[in-house]
Design a protein around this motif. Structure first.
Motif, PDB file in Angstrom:
ATOM      1  N   SER A  87      -7.817 -13.823 -34.586  1.00  0.00           N
ATOM      2  CA  SER A  87      -8.977 -14.350 -35.304  1.00  0.00           C
ATOM      3  C   SER A  87      -9.745 -15.360 -34.456  1.00  0.00           C
ATOM      4  O   SER A  87      -9.238 -15.896 -33.465  1.00  0.00           O
ATOM      5  CB  SER A  87      -8.523 -15.019 -36.607  1.00  0.00           C
ATOM      6  N   ALA A 101     -11.205 -18.051 -36.131  1.00  0.00           N
ATOM      7  CA  ALA A 101     -11.454 -19.013 -37.209  1.00  0.00           C
ATOM      8  C   ALA A 101     -11.880 -20.363 -36.658  1.00  0.00           C
ATOM      9  O   ALA A 101     -11.470 -20.776 -35.566  1.00  0.00           O
ATOM     10  CB  ALA A 101     -10.195 -19.182 -38.058  1.00  0.00           C
ATOM     11  N   ASP A 127     -11.327 -24.607 -40.744  1.00  0.00           N
ATOM     12  CA  ASP A 127     -11.100 -23.693 -41.859  1.00  0.00           C
ATOM     13  C   ASP A 127      -9.743 -23.968 -42.496  1.00  0.00           C
ATOM     14  O   ASP A 127      -8.761 -24.265 -41.804  1.00  0.00           O
ATOM     15  CB  ASP A 127     -11.143 -22.240 -41.387  1.00  0.00           C
ATOM     16  N   ALA A 152      -6.005 -12.977 -41.318  1.00  0.00           N
ATOM     17  CA  ALA A 152      -6.785 -12.227 -42.300  1.00  0.00           C
ATOM     18  C   ALA A 152      -7.887 -13.064 -42.946  1.00  0.00           C
ATOM     19  O   ALA A 152      -8.630 -12.562 -43.792  1.00  0.00           O
ATOM     20  CB  ALA A 152      -5.856 -11.682 -43.374  1.00  0.00           C
ATOM     21  N   GLY A 153      -7.995 -14.334 -42.556  1.00  0.00           N
ATOM     22  CA  GLY A 153      -9.011 -15.205 -43.142  1.00  0.00           C
ATOM     23  C   GLY A 153      -8.653 -15.692 -44.529  1.00  0.00           C
ATOM     24  O   GLY A 153      -9.530 -16.079 -45.308  1.00  0.00           O
ATOM     25  N   LEU A 154      -7.358 -15.684 -44.855  1.00  0.00           N
ATOM     26  CA  LEU A 154      -6.890 -16.096 -46.164  1.00  0.00           C
ATOM     27  C   LEU A 154      -6.145 -17.433 -46.070  1.00  0.00           C
ATOM     28  O   LEU A 154      -5.891 -17.942 -44.971  1.00  0.00           O
ATOM     29  CB  LEU A 154      -5.957 -15.020 -46.735  1.00  0.00           C
ATOM     30  N   ARG A 210      -5.757  -8.036 -45.568  1.00  0.00           N
ATOM     31  CA  ARG A 210      -7.218  -7.896 -45.620  1.00  0.00           C
ATOM     32  C   ARG A 210      -7.606  -6.757 -46.567  1.00  0.00           C
ATOM     33  O   ARG A 210      -8.592  -6.879 -47.321  1.00  0.00           O
ATOM     34  CB  ARG A 210      -7.749  -7.642 -44.211  1.00  0.00           C
ATOM     35  N   PRO A 258      -9.829  -8.678 -49.815  1.00  0.00           N
ATOM     36  CA  PRO A 258     -10.910  -8.770 -48.831  1.00  0.00           C
ATOM     37  C   PRO A 258     -11.717 -10.068 -48.891  1.00  0.00           C
ATOM     38  O   PRO A 258     -12.425 -10.405 -47.940  1.00  0.00           O
ATOM     39  CB  PRO A 258     -11.796  -7.567 -49.177  1.00  0.00           C
ATOM     40  N   GLU A 259     -11.585 -10.812 -49.979  1.00  0.00           N
ATOM     41  CA  GLU A 259     -12.358 -12.053 -50.138  1.00  0.00           C
ATOM     42  C   GLU A 259     -11.862 -13.125 -49.173  1.00  0.00           C
ATOM     43  O   GLU A 259     -10.694 -13.509 -49.187  1.00  0.00           O
ATOM     44  CB  GLU A 259     -12.220 -12.548 -51.580  1.00  0.00           C
ATOM     45  N   ARG A 260     -12.746 -13.610 -48.312  1.00  0.00           N
ATOM     46  CA  ARG A 260     -12.381 -14.644 -47.344  1.00  0.00           C
ATOM     47  C   ARG A 260     -11.999 -15.935 -48.067  1.00  0.00           C
ATOM     48  O   ARG A 260     -12.567 -16.284 -49.096  1.00  0.00           O
ATOM     49  CB  ARG A 260     -13.554 -14.926 -46.396  1.00  0.00           C
ATOM     50  N   ARG A 261     -11.011 -16.629 -47.519  1.00  0.00           N
ATOM     51  CA  ARG A 261     -10.521 -17.919 -48.021  1.00  0.00           C
ATOM     52  C   ARG A 261      -9.836 -17.809 -49.384  1.00  0.00           C
ATOM     53  O   ARG A 261      -9.570 -18.822 -50.021  1.00  0.00           O
ATOM     54  CB  ARG A 261     -11.618 -18.980 -48.063  1.00  0.00           C
TER      55      ARG A 261
END
Length: 507
Positions: A148, A150, A154, A80-82, A50, A54-57
């Protein structure tokens, strides 16, 4: 998201939460990680990711041998949303360059030796490169991220196919795809917390990733192994008390040729096969070597993960069957008229349900070719994967593979199944591995060429094989040429590399 009755779908990183604190989760060369360790290291690795991206996806790629980084990244990236892009460590710099550019990866993590092979222009300017050890050192000091929340739809990963039909395509998998795949396999394999998988398959391969994910779903453990010889597999099973072994047919052939100590063979509770069909002879050999183990013959494709499995109780009586649909999959056999076929009638395998991937990454044209609306009457509806594989269903509901539509050999006006020729060659008992190919021919259109590896220790096979095939196969299916090899080329996913063989023969 299609409804999945009586199933709770969680974000992928929640798989780290399943096992008991002190239970083993991952057996590495450096030591054993308990589930408590796994939770801590996934959280810290997610925190480090993260901070870096930091950019999601955003997409983050790994290019390394099996170890802590490659095993934890599927969960840590999800937390981490990646989006994780695992790259097969056997690929070379040009293929890696394609995957990095196509995925738009913002970060590449890998072993220094592999990273050193990259050439100028291989890595996009917006993609940072970090050595594997530096990632793990940074993660050890990072603040951990909590579990998370999510959305199941996603995007969690992009898995690139081996590229046997052109440049590798990126298959988009959601949290739901991967969670339900882990649950489905853990369910029909009957995994328990005391099970241990030997993870010999590439972690860039959906079958390979599921070795980890399905066992973690059950609170069990896994031993990642990059083996040099088949005997390394035998030694690892003995050393670690392995209960589950997943492999593809070329490896099973090699393992069946080894001498197995009875005590070592007896440790295995289940054997699973995908990535190609088991032959009748190979089934017999595996059943003789591992009489106590349940042998699961399975069929899958990256675009829908896994489609069918055969109940091990039927493997002796139906050794060539693909079985029936796995949990969360609906499998239909659709004829050229768009309708479901009758029993015994050939058609295209169509996979419907929540295991269907989201399509190919940034490739609407190829997505539209493979991902189409489900046939009328599907209980799931929505988008389905039209596999291109030809199958038939018998009166008992069991499926049998016929061949790929685009692999059929067209010779002198005849449509010939390569599998039928291969089965006839294997049935002679003279060859251990075989591939039938259609090679361009000015008179026939395509001529049948057979590439074979003899059973070790056999003599006279070069004279006997064509004689027996002449008796067993019609004239139009006879090989024009038989090529004998000491070893077959193997693709990065462990399968016989038909594309390499074809290129060699037409060169």
């Amino acid at each position: 998201m299609r409804a999945v009755p009586e199933t709770t779908i969680r974000p992928l990183d929640h798989l780290a939460l399943t096992g008991a604190d002190e239970a083993p989760a991952l057996v590495l060369r450096e030591g054993v990680l308990s589930y408590k360790d796994l939770r801590d290291r996934v959280a810290r690795l997610a925190g480090w990711l993260r901070a870096q991206v930091p950019e999601r996806r955003a997409r983050v790629a790994t290019w390394a041998a099996k170890g802590e980084l490659t095993c934890l990244l599927p969960l840590a990236a999800a937390r981490a949303g990646l989006v994780h892009v695992p790259i097969n460590p056997l690929l070379k710099h040009a293929q890696v360059a394609h995957i990095l550019a196509d995925s738009g990866a913002r970060l590449l993590m890998g072993t220094p030796a592999r990273l050193a092979t990259l050439e100028e222009g291989n890595v996009p300017t917006e993609c940072r490169v970090v050595a594997e050890n530096d990632v793990l050192l940074g993660a050890a000091e990072a603040l951990g991220l909590g579990a998370s929340d999510a959305d199941p739809d996603d995007l969690a990963a992009i898995l690139y196919t081996s590229g046997s039909t052109g440049k590798p395509k990126g298959v988009m998998l959601s949290h739901a795809n991967m969670w339900l795949g882990a649950e489905s396999v853990a369910s029909y394999l009957g995994l328990q917390a005391d099970d241990r998988a030997l993870a010999v398959l590439p972690l860039s391969f959906d079958y390979g990733q599921n070795q980890l994910l399905s066992h973690w779903y059950a609170g069990a453990s896994a031993v990642p192994l990059d083996y040099l010889t088949p005997r390394d597999v035998v030694k690892a099973i003995e050393r670690h008390g392995v209960t589950t072994l997943a492999a593809v047919p070329p490896l099973w052939v090699q393992l069946a040729e080894l001498e197995w100590p009875a005590e070592t063979a007896g440790k295995l509770r289940r054997l699973t096969n995908s990535g190609g069909a088991l032959t009748v002879d190979l089934v017999k050999r595996l059943r003789a070597l591992f009489p106590q183990a349940r042998l699961f013959a399975m069929y899958g494709l990256t675009e829908a993960f896994r489609s069918t499995f055969l109940d091990p109780a039927l493997i002796d009586s139906h050794p060539t069957s693909m079985g029936k649909a796995i949990p969360h999959a609906e499998i239909l056999v659709i004829g050229d008229d768009g309708q479901e076929t009758a029993d015994g009638e050939e058609g295209e395998l169509v996979h419907c349900g929540p295991l269907v991937a989201q399509g190919y990454w940034q490739d609407a044209e190829r997505t539209a070719e493979r991902f189409k609306p489900a046939p009328q009457g599907s209980r799931y509806g929505g988008m389905a994967v039209w596999s291109g594989d030809r199958v038939r269903r018998d009166a008992e509901g069991l499926l049998y593979f016929v061949g790929r539509r685009d692999a059929m050999i067209k010779s002198a006006g005849n449509r010939i199944s390569p599998q039928e020729i291969e089965e006839a060659a294997l049935a002679t008992g003279l060859v251990a591995e075989v591939v039938a190919l259609g090679i361009p021919d000015p008179r026939l259109g395509q001529a049948v060429h057979l590439v074979v590896r003899a059973v070790p220790g056999t003599s006279g096979a070069e004279e006997e094989l064509p004689r027996i095939l002449m008796q067993e196969l019609p004239n139009f299916m006879q090989p024009k040429v038989i090529h004998w090899k000491a070893a077959m080329p193997i693709s990065p996913n462990g399968k016989i590399d038909r594309t390499a063989l074809f290129a060699e023969l037409v060169a």
